[in-house]
Design an enzyme around this catalytic site. Structure first.
Site, short mmCIF file in Angstrom:
data_model
loop_
_atom_site.label_atom_id
_atom_site.label_comp_id
_atom_site.label_asym_id
_atom_site.label_seq_id
_atom_site.Cartn_x
_atom_site.Cartn_y
_atom_site.Cartn_z
N SER A 170 43.63 59.65 60.18
CA SER A 170 43.14 59.59 58.81
C SER A 170 44.26 59.15 57.87
O SER A 170 44.02 58.44 56.90
CB SER A 170 42.56 60.93 58.37
OG SER A 170 43.53 61.96 58.45
N GLU A 171 45.51 59.59 58.16
CA GLU A 171 46.67 59.10 57.42
C GLU A 171 47.85 58.94 58.36
O GLU A 171 48.03 59.72 59.31
CB GLU A 171 47.08 60.04 56.28
CG GLU A 171 46.41 59.76 54.95
CD GLU A 171 45.07 60.44 54.83
OE1 GLU A 171 44.31 60.09 53.90
OE2 GLU A 171 44.76 61.30 55.67
N THR A 172 48.66 57.92 58.07
CA THR A 172 49.97 57.75 58.68
C THR A 172 50.99 57.72 57.56
O THR A 172 50.81 57.02 56.56
CB THR A 172 50.05 56.46 59.51
OG1 THR A 172 49.11 56.55 60.60
CG2 THR A 172 51.44 56.24 60.07
N HIS A 209 48.25 66.89 54.29
CA HIS A 209 48.57 67.17 55.70
C HIS A 209 49.63 66.21 56.23
O HIS A 209 50.48 66.60 57.05
CB HIS A 209 47.31 67.14 56.57
CG HIS A 209 46.86 65.80 57.01
ND1 HIS A 209 46.09 64.97 56.23
CD2 HIS A 209 47.05 65.13 58.18
CE1 HIS A 209 45.84 63.86 56.89
NE2 HIS A 209 46.40 63.93 58.08
#
Length: 268
Positions: free
Chosen positions: A43-45, A74
């Site tokens: 979902s995120e890097t 997160h």
């Protein structure tokens, strides 16, 4: 360069919310960072690089598989965990310079978790968006909107949150970055409130496992309801995760743990 995958807001592998973390030693092209995030499909890097700056220790940027985002809890927790666990940072507080969310500070807590200092985003009460209850499949008893564009929807009880099976297509029509669904915890629970996060239209997400930025709204909302500044939230997704919240004026301290599940080398 070193690349890690870290599960955030959990003490066990394959729980919480996974994030990629790339440890850079020099500035990188945003288009390249976007391609890396698309390759990893989390979902995120996060992309972290050290700074020679008296006001910040590292630059931090976050990318979904589709776009760069302004704030991600997160992946910030995952980045701090990666820096501490690899020895790339000392045990002192870490100051992350971001493009749109100012300087964010992360520090170890006395029990070994990590504390993140984020801006509070208290929701302001608004009329229920058209179609929201129908999209969620349950009645909504209170709605508001946070400064980052999330709709916060309170429902009857914790079981209503846990059993949600929303219509994803209908939720996409709600004018919001995402929809936070919440209720007070069951009596005797080890947490104070439960939540789930859906939508994030245009960011490539469906349901997010554990959403730090959502707790910037949940903290002031539930602190006002429960009359306490320090609370514990449980995000009741399939992976699940705990976020301790502490309301400090116009800031929120979000506390959680993280686990490294992959540590390797990015070759391109």
């Amino acid at each position: 360069m070193r690349l890690l995958v870290v599960d955030a807001f959990t003490e066990r592998p394959f729980g919480g919310n996974p994030a990629g973390v790339c440890l850079l030693d020099a500035p990188a092209d945003p288009a390249w960072m976007q391609r890396v995030a698309a390759e990893l499909r989390h979902s995120e890097t996060a992309f972290v690089r050290p700074l020679a700056d008296p006001d910040a220790d590292f630059e931090l940027r976050w990318f979904t598989p589709l776009v760069e985002v302004n704030l991600c809890g997160h992946a910030t927790l995952a980045s701090a965990h990666a820096l501490f666990s690899t020895g790339a940072a000392s045990d002192g507080p870490l100051r992350f310079r971001t493009l749109h969310s100012g300087v964010l500070t992360v520090a170890p807590s006395p029990d070994g978790a990590l504390e993140m200092d984020f801006p509070a985003a208290p929701p302001e009460r608004t009329p229920e968006p058209d179609g929201l209850s129908a999209a969620l499949g349950t009645a909504v008893v209170w709605t508001g909107r946070s400064a980052v564009g999330d709709v916060l929807a309170e429902v009857a009880d914790a079981e209503a949150v846990r059993s949600l099976a929303p219509d994803a297509g209908a939720l996409e029509k709600i004018d919001a970055r995402g929809v936070i669904v919440t209720a007070a915890a069951e009596p005797g629970a080890d947490h104070d409130f439960v939540s789930r996060f859906f939508g994030a239209r245009g960011l490539g997400d469906g349901e997010d496992p554990v959403t730090g930025s959502a707790h910037c709204a949940l903290s002031p909302f539930w602190s006002a309801r429960l009359g306490r500044a320090d609370l514990t939230g449980y995000q009741a997704s399939e992976r699940g995760g705990y976020v301790r919240t502490g309301l400090r004026g116009d800031r929120v301290v979000l506390t959680g743990r993280a686990v490294t599940v992959l540590d390797g080398t990015l070759l391109v």
